[in-house]
Design an enzyme around this catalytic site. Structure first.
Site, PDB file in Angstrom:
ATOM      1  N   GLN A 129       1.255   8.339   2.519  1.00  0.00           N
ATOM      2  CA  GLN A 129       2.061   7.631   3.520  1.00  0.00           C
ATOM      3  C   GLN A 129       2.072   8.405   4.839  1.00  0.00           C
ATOM      4  OE1 GLN A 129       3.588   4.507   3.069  1.00  0.00           O
ATOM      5  NE2 GLN A 129       5.534   5.037   2.157  1.00  0.00           N
ATOM      6  N   ASN A 161       7.017  11.007  -5.346  1.00  0.00           N
ATOM      7  CA  ASN A 161       5.647  11.197  -5.807  1.00  0.00           C
ATOM      8  C   ASN A 161       4.855  11.855  -4.674  1.00  0.00           C
ATOM      9  OD1 ASN A 161       2.884  10.897  -6.390  1.00  0.00           O
ATOM     10  ND2 ASN A 161       3.212   8.988  -7.513  1.00  0.00           N
ATOM     11  N   LYS A 168      14.451   9.277   1.151  1.00  0.00           N
ATOM     12  CA  LYS A 168      14.383   8.672   2.478  1.00  0.00           C
ATOM     13  C   LYS A 168      12.992   8.065   2.607  1.00  0.00           C
ATOM     14  CE  LYS A 168      17.542  12.005   4.649  1.00  0.00           C
ATOM     15  NZ  LYS A 168      17.640  13.085   5.662  1.00  0.00           N
ATOM     16  N   GLY A 199       7.494   5.484   5.202  1.00  0.00           N
ATOM     17  CA  GLY A 199       6.487   4.582   5.757  1.00  0.00           C
ATOM     18  C   GLY A 199       6.276   4.735   7.245  1.00  0.00           C
ATOM     19  N   GLU A 200       7.311   5.070   7.976  1.00  0.00           N
ATOM     20  CA  GLU A 200       7.190   5.122   9.431  1.00  0.00           C
ATOM     21  C   GLU A 200       7.168   6.544   9.992  1.00  0.00           C
ATOM     22  OE1 GLU A 200       8.357   1.487  10.402  1.00  0.00           O
ATOM     23  OE2 GLU A 200       9.018   1.247   8.350  1.00  0.00           O
ATOM     24  N   ALA A 225      11.898   2.262  -0.960  1.00  0.00           N
ATOM     25  CA  ALA A 225      12.083   3.266  -2.010  1.00  0.00           C
ATOM     26  C   ALA A 225      13.566   3.392  -2.343  1.00  0.00           C
ATOM     27  CB  ALA A 225      11.504   4.607  -1.578  1.00  0.00           C
ATOM     28  N   GLY A 238       0.825  -1.206   0.000  1.00  0.00           N
ATOM     29  CA  GLY A 238       0.000   0.000   0.000  1.00  0.00           C
ATOM     30  C   GLY A 238       0.852   1.247   0.000  1.00  0.00           C
TER      31      GLY A 238
END
Lengths: 175, 336, 743
Positions: free
Chosen positions: C643, C636, C706, C709-710, C514, C471
């Site tokens: 995210q 993007n 970088k 996600g987190e 990424a 996702g």
């Protein structure tokens, strides 16, 4: 200590299978004839017997909304109804929303607004949004938020989901 | 989920006969709670009698000036019905505070009365629960009881102990409105006062209601008095939507010339049934809304309340919710 | 042609997702497929004395009931059961023997012709146990805390750094001090898709497995080692993953059970878990943390101590980086960090979105806020006063760090300047309003990965790598990178992932995809470009006959001379010279360790939150939030924003709602469903805003990216808690902040 904690079993339940019966389901305008036992939920009928896997199983207990479909234009949780109970209904799933060529406006808006991440709750969100629009009760952004709260999105795409629905409903961003 | 057979009668008589002639059969309408519990192996009917073909979905005026809610009218159709919205907005508000739009489209008025508790131990067949498995004990009593009852509990005898709550929002409003439940059974028709419909756990915590085996709810009658002017439903929960009440309060007031002429207060999330104390409500009658201190009313309603550790906060929370609800209903506070 | 990188491209897999055509692990079918249903242990510790399977086996449609008594002989050694994310210890083996290690342990698999028969048959199986006393409460077992064992996983997760200076002395001398104990419960990932494996038994006994995983090669390796099968006989496919958040970093037990059944029965088998069973494997571990800060009157933080005790299972030492962050965020000279574990009778915890980071940073950032309050200093000013350009743990400069700009732009967007620092200073009737902020930080890492780039005979670019898209937008950003590298229109580029037959990529986690896979895609496309260039040079009348690689560039599906845009050869023309075959290259990208080791590499954020708290009821609502992120180059903005928004929603959910509550009488999680384990719903989320500040980083990886996600979640819980403090004057150090804690 000796204990017998067992899965619930009852002596009056002889291990036998339920009778299958002929069931007619109208899904996305197509009539399907199935042989199913009454214990098959509408959700499992769609996914496991008709392979219409666009409708998702996220909890199987009416607690997440991933299995939302439209029955006679109204959104419901397909996990909490039996297929046999929906014989006379028109069922619409995510597979039946798009027009012949192209997408339903909500589908287009979801892509445009990135109103998803993993995509698993998405068909349920979109069917739910179609139901929301049919109901005609949502007038403001806060109404959309409240009335879409039956659809969990663990990725947390809510702001974008609201943007997509709002745009299709022509509701102003700050209403 | 166990094996079961299925029947779909088209009239009430046949439906009632179905249950009379099949031991272990159950009615199914919306299915939102029953199928959930069957998948958890908490409920195991051997036959499901689908009553959705019965003509019980209408909402119509009664001769007494009230409103009759068909047992098969959905929660959504009821909450959005123009007569409910204009004459019984408290009911509408309570229904819309519960569940999700999808579930309200499925759940019926009759089914809502039979919603079973959300007690974790009731749901988990690997833990003791006197409601699910009589005599097995109560896991919640010394366990994780944050969502459990503080009033009217049964906690003395380990074999009948039960501190479960009734989970419905709709029923809290129906209790405040003095609704009447109409049932048809093998012995014919009868009506049950809403206050008598649900019961406290007592020595038989496995019984949620006073309905007799084989009886079918056909309608819920709302009396003429609907408190359309002064009302509120406050629901306090762990998230903004789609969560069961920790505490809820339904209030209906009649006010004439700044004086309260009738008052109803029902509490949800605190007991095995919607909680009312008419004698405490009566203390409000004749009081001036601008001068009344509602705190003693809240105290009186919570008299005898008992916490079990994790849920002790509910006592104070309920008191505050009652005061706010009375202020809101009396229009001393915005409805929000 | 303008580059696609940096553009808000709509997801390339978007149409598949909105039409229901995207298929997840439980959505593949095979002829005569069987269904498995898992039975879970009722007790937390002890052993199975008997499993009564007779009644289930008599039921028509039941094919087999697998238990520890009739399972086939499998690999003997722990090492065979180790997956790529296995912590030190002895991995759990389903159906190994009669021993019960935790409540919810899978102990039986019922296999039947239909889902419904399997489900019913499972209710007919009775299990007898001999129960032992269990220990499941972290708070009652803190005296048993000990250091974690080290292992391969320690390479990625550094143990706490050694103490620096003299914390005790400096803290004692500090005129301003704060100390707080912070606790939070267990949390479960609860992705929307439940774990499932569809194992297709091929005619030759090979297996094609559709698995829910964050790394198809990880599942492939696990199956082949446990079941002693050659890699070539096990293919794992996972093109779509319905959320995972770390839960798919390890193969879950349904994979083992489905493979076991398929091999024994020589038929295809699907095993899906129930939502209740989603609470019977890895989770974010509960911790008890103590944080102390000592500062001088001007706000210089001299002393920091951060101690954490986490829980793990009896059989593996899961550990995470909880206490190291203070040394990365603040330059205090006197620090002491400790991290210890208590083994309990539960399943091993598992990485869950920002593991350790969103455990430790919120505790730290709440105390920093408390310190600011005690000092009478603005929380941003205090953080600027203690700003560091170096990671003090490693004593290395950051490769880039635009956190200062995050503070500035975030504060401006939020309107922070008009904040009255006094708690309880904003009120509207019964509603108290509060503003809080906090810093977020997460590692920016890159690993090795492989990718293949193919120019098809039709002139399409097809790129593959065995990574995952849970996702996160992997499909889309890889397509953008590939398109830009070879100057292709994005419609002509197809990126595929989630297949163990593809070139190897690491499990998707840690926000490294990424950078890691993106770099691999770039080098694979470059390698293909070089090959195509060489082919073009050999063409008749080639304009590149005398050109060097440096002299050309790629645009509009052509190779062009930089000096003469009319000297161009189309890629279609080049592939046409290849005898009707596609042209392909596979390449490996490795991080530039020599350069990277000279720097600390991290992504930073500043989170700003407004809450409304009902004074009487203690109900908290986040009415708006802004997160400013310094995340390097944004590939993007559209998917990147998603995210961060997603992380913010998680942060709100964690701060206010999420906890898996165990009843220690039974050693069992009781709220094991989505009605009682609360995650944020739509109505919980109001206005969220995201800012990406400019940050250029030439060290972190060739793309300058970088992971995102987190970082979105890390700053949020403390920002919410600090806003609650500002609103109410109450410092709640126990998450989630449910209404009862504010009454």
């Amino acid at each position: 200590m000796q204990t017998t904690l067992s899965p619930e079993t009852r002596a009056d339940l002889a291990p036998s299978l339920p009778q299958k019966q002929a069931i007619k389901l109208t899904i996305n305008g197509t009539v399907h004839h199935l042989e199913l036992a009454p214990w098959t939920t509408l959700l499992d009928a769609l996914r496991e017997y008709l392979h219409l896997t666009g409708t998702k199983k996220g909890c199987d207990h009416g607690q997440c909304g991933a299995c939302t479909v439209l029955v006679d234009g109204k959104r419901i949780n397909s996990c909490l109804t039996l297929a046999v109970m929906k014989e006379d209904s028109d069922i619409t799933t995510i597979e039946g929303l798009a027009a012949e060529n192209g997408l339903h406006p909500l589908q287009t808006a979801f892509v445009e607004h990135d109103a998803y991440q993993c995509g698993y709750c998405t068909p349920g969100q979109i069917c739910s949004a179609v139901g929301l629009m049919n109901e005609g009760q949502a007038k403001t952004i806060d109404d959309i938020r409240e009335l879409m709260s039956g659809n969990l999105c663990r990725c947390g795409a809510y702001p974008h989901i609201v943007d997509a629905i709002r745009e299709v409903m022509h509701i102003e961003p700050k209403s | 989920m166990n094996s079961f057979s299925y029947a779909r009668p088209s009239d009430i008589g046949t439906a009632v006969d179905e249950l009379a002639t099949h031991e272990g059969a159950k009615f199914i309408a919306g299915g939102t709670n029953l199928l959930d519990l069957m998948k958890e192996n908490v409920e195991h009917p051997n036959r499901l009698v689908d009553i959705n073909r019965l003509a019980l979905s209408t909402i119509e005026d009664t001769e007494e000036g009230g409103l009759r809610l068909g047992a098969l009218a959905t929660n959504a159709d009821t909450a959005y019905h123009s007569a409910v919205q204009s004459r019984y907005p408290l009911l509408s508000q309570a229904i819309l505070a519960g569940a999700s739009a999808q579930l309200r489209n499925m759940a019926t008025n009759g089914g809502n009365l039979f919603q079973r508790t959300r007690c974790y131990y009731f749901y988990d067949t690997q833990t003791p629960c006197n409601k699910r498995e009589p005599g097995s004990g109560c896991g919640a009593l010394n366990g994780f009881n944050r969502i459990h009852a503080i009033l009217g509990t049964s906690d003395q005898n380990p074999e009948t102990a039960c501190i479960a709550t009734h989970p419905s929002d709709m029923c809290v409003a129906l209790a405040a409105l003095d609704a009447v439940v109409r049932v048809t059974g093998p012995m014919g028709e009868r009506t049950i006062r809403f206050a008598d419909f649900h019961r406290l756990p007592g020595h038989e915590p496995w019984l949620d209601t006073t309905i007799q085996p084989g009886e079918l709810v056909t309608a819920i009658d709302l009396p003429a008095k609907g408190f359309p002017e002064y009302f509120t439903y406050i629901k306090l929960r762990d998230r903004q939507s789609y969560a069961f009440a920790l505490v809820s309060v339904a209030v209906g007031l009649e006010i004439d010339n700044n004086r309260i002429t009738d008052a109803r207060i029902a509490l949800g999330g605190v007991a095995h049934k919607p909680w009312r104390k008419p004698e405490v409500e009566a203390r409000l009658v004749g009081q001036s809304i601008s001068e009344t201190d509602f705190a003693p009313i809240a105290e009186a309603l919570l008299e005898g309340a008992k916490g079990y550790g994790h849920n002790t906060f509910k006592i104070e929370l309920a008191k505050r919710a009652i005061v706010r609800a009375l202020q809101r209903a009396a229009k001393l506070e915005p409805q929000v | 042609m303008t580059p696609y990188i940096g553009k808000s491209i709509s997801r390339v897999d978007g149409v598949a997702k909105v039409t229901g055509k995207a298929k997840y692990a439980a959505e593949y079918f095979a002829p005569d497929m069987l269904y498995g249903w898992v039975i879970s242990s009722a007790i937390a510790k002890g052993k199975i004395t008997r499993i009564h399977t007779e009644a289930a086996l008599q039921l028509p449609g039941v094919v087999q009931v697998f238990t520890h008594e009739n399972r086939p002989s499998l690999a003997w050694f722990d090492v065979n059961y180790k997956d790529q994310d296995a912590p030190p210890g002895s991995p759990f083996r389903p159906l190994r023997d009669a021993t019960i290690l935790y409540s919810g342990q899978p102990i039986t698999l019922v296999v039947a012709e239909t889902l419904e028969v399997a489900r019913f048959a499972a209710t007919l199986v009775q299990v007898d146990y001999e129960e032992d006393d269990h220990e499941t409460a972290l708070e009652h077992n803190l005296h048993r805390a000990r250091e974690p064992k080290s292992g391969v996983a320690s390479l990625l997760k550094s143990p706490p750094p050694k103490p620096r200076g003299d914390f005790e002395k400096a803290f004692e001398a500090a005129p301003f001090q704060t100390t707080g104990q912070h606790i939070h419960s267990v949390e479960h990932h609860n992705p929307m898709e439940m774990f499932a494996s569809t194992v297709v038994y091929e005619k030759d006994g090979k297996l094609t497995i559709y698995d829910k995983t964050q790394g198809a090669p990880n599942s492939q390796m696990y199956v082949s080692q446990v079941f002693n099968m050659p890699f070539s006989d096990v293919r794992v496919i996972s093109p779509y993953v319905g959320g995972a958040f770390g839960s798919g970093l390890r193969p879950q037990y349904q994979l083992f059970l489905a493979v076991l059944a398929a091999r024994e029965l020589k038929r295809s088998v699907r095993v899906s878990l129930t939502r209740q069973q989603m609470f019977t494997f890895g989770h974010r571990p509960a911790t008890v943390q103590n944080v102390s800060l000592g500062a001088t009157a001007d706000g210089t933080i001299d002393a920091i101590r951060h101690d954490a005790i986490g829980e793990t299972s009896r059989f593996e030492d899961y550990f995470e980086i909880v206490v190291n962050w203070a040394g990365m965020l603040y330059p205090a000279p006197h620090v002491k960090f400790t991290y210890n574990l208590v083994p309990l009778d539960t399943f091993t915890p598992l990485d869950m979105r920002a593991p350790g980071g969103v455990t430790g940073v919120p505790a730290l950032e709440m105390e920093v806020d408390e310190l600011a309050h005690k000092l009478g200093m603005d929380p941003i000013e205090l953080r600027l006063k203690n700003y560091t350009e170096r990671d003090m743990n490693e004593d290395l400069p950051y490769s880039s760090k635009e956190l200062r700009e995050c503070f500035r732009q975030g504060a401006e967007r939020f309107g922070w300047a008009s904040r009255n620092p006094e708690p309880r200073s904003m009120r509207n009737g019964h509603t108290l309003v509060g503003w809080g902020m906090a810093t977020g930080i997460w590692d920016a890492t890159q690993g090795p990965a492989r990718a293949e780039a193919v120019l098809t005979v039709n002139g399409k670019l097809r790129v593959t790598s065995a990574t995952a898209d849970i996702g996160t937008g992997t499909y889309t950003i890889m397509t953008q990178i590939a398109a830009d590298t070879l100057g292709m229109p994005i419609e002509d580029v197809i990126f595929r992932l989630g297949d163990s037959n593809m070139p190897l990529a690491p499990i998707e986690g840690g926000s490294w995809t990424a950078a890691t896979v993106g770099s691999a895609v770039k080098v694979a496309c470059e390698a293909l470009g070089k090959k195509l260039f060489k082919m073009a040079q050999k063409m008749k009348d080639s304009p590149f006959a005398d050109a060097k690689w440096e002299d050309v560039w790629f645009s509009d599906a052509h190779i062009l001379l930089k000096t003469n845009p009319y000297a161009a050869v189309s890629l279609l023309e080049i592939v046409g010279q290849n005898g009707g075959r596609a042209v392909s290259e596979t390449a490996t990208s490795l991080p530039n360790m020599l350069e990277q080791r000279k720097y600390a590499r991290a992504v930073h954020s500043a989170a700003f939150v407004e809450v409304e708290v009902d004074e009487d009821f203690g109900t908290v609502r986040v009415t708006r939030a802004v997160t400013a992120v310094a995340g390097g180059r944004i590939l993007n903005p559209k998917t990147a924003r998603s995210q961060i928004i997603g992380g913010m929603v998680w942060g709100i959910s964690k701060a206010l709602e999420e906890e898996s509550v165990m009843d220690h009488q039974f050693g069992r999680f009781m709220n094991h469903n989505l009605a009682e384990y609360h995650v944020a719903v739509n109505a919980d989320i109001q206005d969220l805003d995201v800012i990406f500040v400019d940050e250029t980083d030439t060290i972190v990886n060739p793309l300058g990216v970088k992971g995102l996600g987190e970082i979105g979640i890390v700053g949020m819980p403390a920002a919410v808690a600090n806003a609650v403090f500002h609103a109410t004057g109450k410092r709640i150090r126990s998450l989630p902040i449910t209404l009862d804690k504010l009454l």
